[in-house]
Design a protein around this motif. Sequence first.
Motif, mmCIF file in Angstrom:
data_model
loop_
_atom_site.group_PDB
_atom_site.id
_atom_site.type_symbol
_atom_site.label_atom_id
_atom_site.label_comp_id
_atom_site.label_asym_id
_atom_site.label_seq_id
_atom_site.Cartn_x
_atom_site.Cartn_y
_atom_site.Cartn_z
ATOM 1 N N PHE A 176 28.152 39.991 18.999
ATOM 2 C CA PHE A 176 28.465 41.175 19.188
ATOM 3 C C PHE A 176 28.550 41.966 18.232
ATOM 4 O O PHE A 176 28.247 41.834 17.422
ATOM 5 N N SER A 177 28.506 43.661 18.898
ATOM 6 C CA SER A 177 28.331 44.939 17.684
ATOM 7 C C SER A 177 28.593 45.499 17.665
ATOM 8 O O SER A 177 29.779 46.005 18.537
ATOM 9 N N PHE A 178 29.159 46.288 16.580
ATOM 10 C CA PHE A 178 30.494 47.102 16.464
ATOM 11 C C PHE A 178 29.934 48.624 15.684
ATOM 12 O O PHE A 178 30.459 49.068 14.801
ATOM 13 N N HIS A 179 28.005 48.528 16.614
ATOM 14 C CA HIS A 179 27.534 49.896 15.919
ATOM 15 C C HIS A 179 28.107 51.138 16.760
ATOM 16 O O HIS A 179 29.139 50.898 17.489
ATOM 17 N N GLU A 180 27.795 52.087 15.663
ATOM 18 C CA GLU A 180 28.536 53.093 16.558
ATOM 19 C C GLU A 180 28.959 53.646 17.828
ATOM 20 O O GLU A 180 29.448 54.440 18.208
ATOM 21 N N THR A 181 27.605 53.435 18.335
ATOM 22 C CA THR A 181 27.559 53.676 19.647
ATOM 23 C C THR A 181 28.627 52.252 20.431
ATOM 24 O O THR A 181 28.003 53.059 22.231
ATOM 25 N N LYS A 182 28.998 51.587 20.024
ATOM 26 C CA LYS A 182 29.734 50.154 21.080
ATOM 27 C C LYS A 182 31.146 50.507 21.221
ATOM 28 O O LYS A 182 31.414 52.103 20.733
ATOM 29 N N ASN A 183 31.746 49.994 21.586
ATOM 30 C CA ASN A 183 33.237 50.071 22.070
ATOM 31 C C ASN A 183 33.973 50.896 21.255
ATOM 32 O O ASN A 183 35.030 51.642 20.832
ATOM 33 N N ILE A 184 34.514 49.750 20.468
ATOM 34 C CA ILE A 184 35.323 49.417 18.819
ATOM 35 C C ILE A 184 33.845 49.721 18.223
ATOM 36 O O ILE A 184 32.836 48.629 18.398
ATOM 37 N N ILE A 185 33.993 50.354 16.670
ATOM 38 C CA ILE A 185 32.948 50.388 15.912
ATOM 39 C C ILE A 185 33.037 50.461 15.056
ATOM 40 O O ILE A 185 34.926 50.044 13.916
ATOM 41 N N SER A 186 32.685 49.698 13.739
ATOM 42 C CA SER A 186 32.274 50.102 11.906
ATOM 43 C C SER A 186 31.245 49.878 11.581
ATOM 44 O O SER A 186 30.676 50.368 10.463
ATOM 45 N N GLY A 187 30.664 51.007 12.326
ATOM 46 C CA GLY A 187 29.469 52.117 11.670
ATOM 47 C C GLY A 187 28.318 50.795 12.010
ATOM 48 O O GLY A 187 27.645 51.212 13.231
ATOM 49 N N GLU A 188 28.524 50.481 11.154
ATOM 50 C CA GLU A 188 27.097 48.637 11.622
ATOM 51 C C GLU A 188 28.329 47.304 11.526
ATOM 52 O O GLU A 188 29.643 47.782 10.795
ATOM 53 N N GLY A 189 28.235 46.570 11.730
ATOM 54 C CA GLY A 189 28.499 45.528 12.119
ATOM 55 C C GLY A 189 28.648 44.572 13.523
ATOM 56 O O GLY A 189 28.303 45.115 14.375
ATOM 57 N N GLY A 190 29.444 43.300 13.298
ATOM 58 C CA GLY A 190 28.525 42.497 14.069
ATOM 59 C C GLY A 190 29.792 41.370 13.950
ATOM 60 O O GLY A 190 30.492 41.101 13.525
ATOM 61 N N LEU A 191 29.431 40.265 14.870
ATOM 62 C CA LEU A 191 30.790 39.032 15.227
ATOM 63 C C LEU A 191 30.093 38.458 15.761
ATOM 64 O O LEU A 191 29.164 38.359 16.657
#
Length: 370
Positions: A176-191
């Motif tokens: 999963f991605s938590f890039h700032e364009t995704k639904n929930i975010i952390s700036g950059e980040g993944g799972l």
Amino acid sequence: MKIPFNKPYFTGKETTYIKDAVERGMISGNGYYTKRCQTFFENNFGFKKALLTTSCTDALEMCAILANISPGDEVIVPSYTFVSSALAFVRQGAKIVFADSKADNPNIDETKLEGLINDKTKAIVVVHYAGVSCKMNTIMAIANTYNLLVIEDAAQAIGSKFNGKYLGSIGHMATFSFHETKNIISGEGGLLAINDDRFVNRAEIIWEKGTNRAEFFRGEVNKYGWVDTGSSFLPSEIIAAFLWAQIENIDTIQKRRLELWHFYNDSLGDWAKKHEIQLMPEPKRETNNAHMFYLVCKTIEQRDAIIQHLKTKDILSVFHYLSLHSSEFYKDKHDGRTLPNSDKFSERLLRLPMFYELDIAKVVEHLISY
């Protein structure tokens, strides 16, 4: 006032939790907020093991290592996707066998998969485009028949389901991605999500630079050392603390995005018919996490004209992926097959602005004036 394609949404608690992480005295990684986020995903999404990463790309690279991909192996990947979906496996020496999209949506065409499998095939990477599931029942059945691994690139698919199961919990591994364009975010980040017991322990070692450090801190071994390959894939507590504020509000965020998605869908039907434009299909068997709303234009010229029209109204709309099989880096390595559906979406798909605080009525008004 300009309307961007994306604008990060802040819940208000992000800086509070970041300050708390700092005051706890440990901001490196695998601390309080990391564990909190990982436990949430394991308890609520059905993953056997969840590990935060610094990006979805890092999570995919972990998948390639866990799958023991090596030179001579082949990995099936959709051509219509972000470069990371393929690059993670190329770095391990794999040959990428690109698959076409379906005719009516950009997801991988599961009916063509068996024709791409041979004795060198090691894994199938599926990408749940726009947060809408690929046909996972068929894909898993094919994988089981040929003893292949399935890796779900669920970068866009947080919270979406197929047959009642969360995406990311169906394949052997998922990212999963938590890039700032995704639904929930952390700036950059993944799972990285692990669903196969064979990979759970090794995933944690690879995540911790090839060491059994995590076991040491849990008191399971009396010392730790270098036991495998790996890298520094885990994010800092600053990133995890930011993400926790988003996780706490995931239901509110998803509800708002669905409201926006349905506003687009309900408002643009007549306009789309008039201009022979296809709206993003509404998922039926699969659920919709409203990651994006896209149009498939009649021609590339029409798409460019709509982008330019909206730009004159200070609204930014964008196209998406260019087919990887014809990319500068891989075109000479591709086997020469034409992938017409992937190319169609590369040339004709258009994404409309989608973010929590969007003035969607203004976007629709100016779109209809085209």
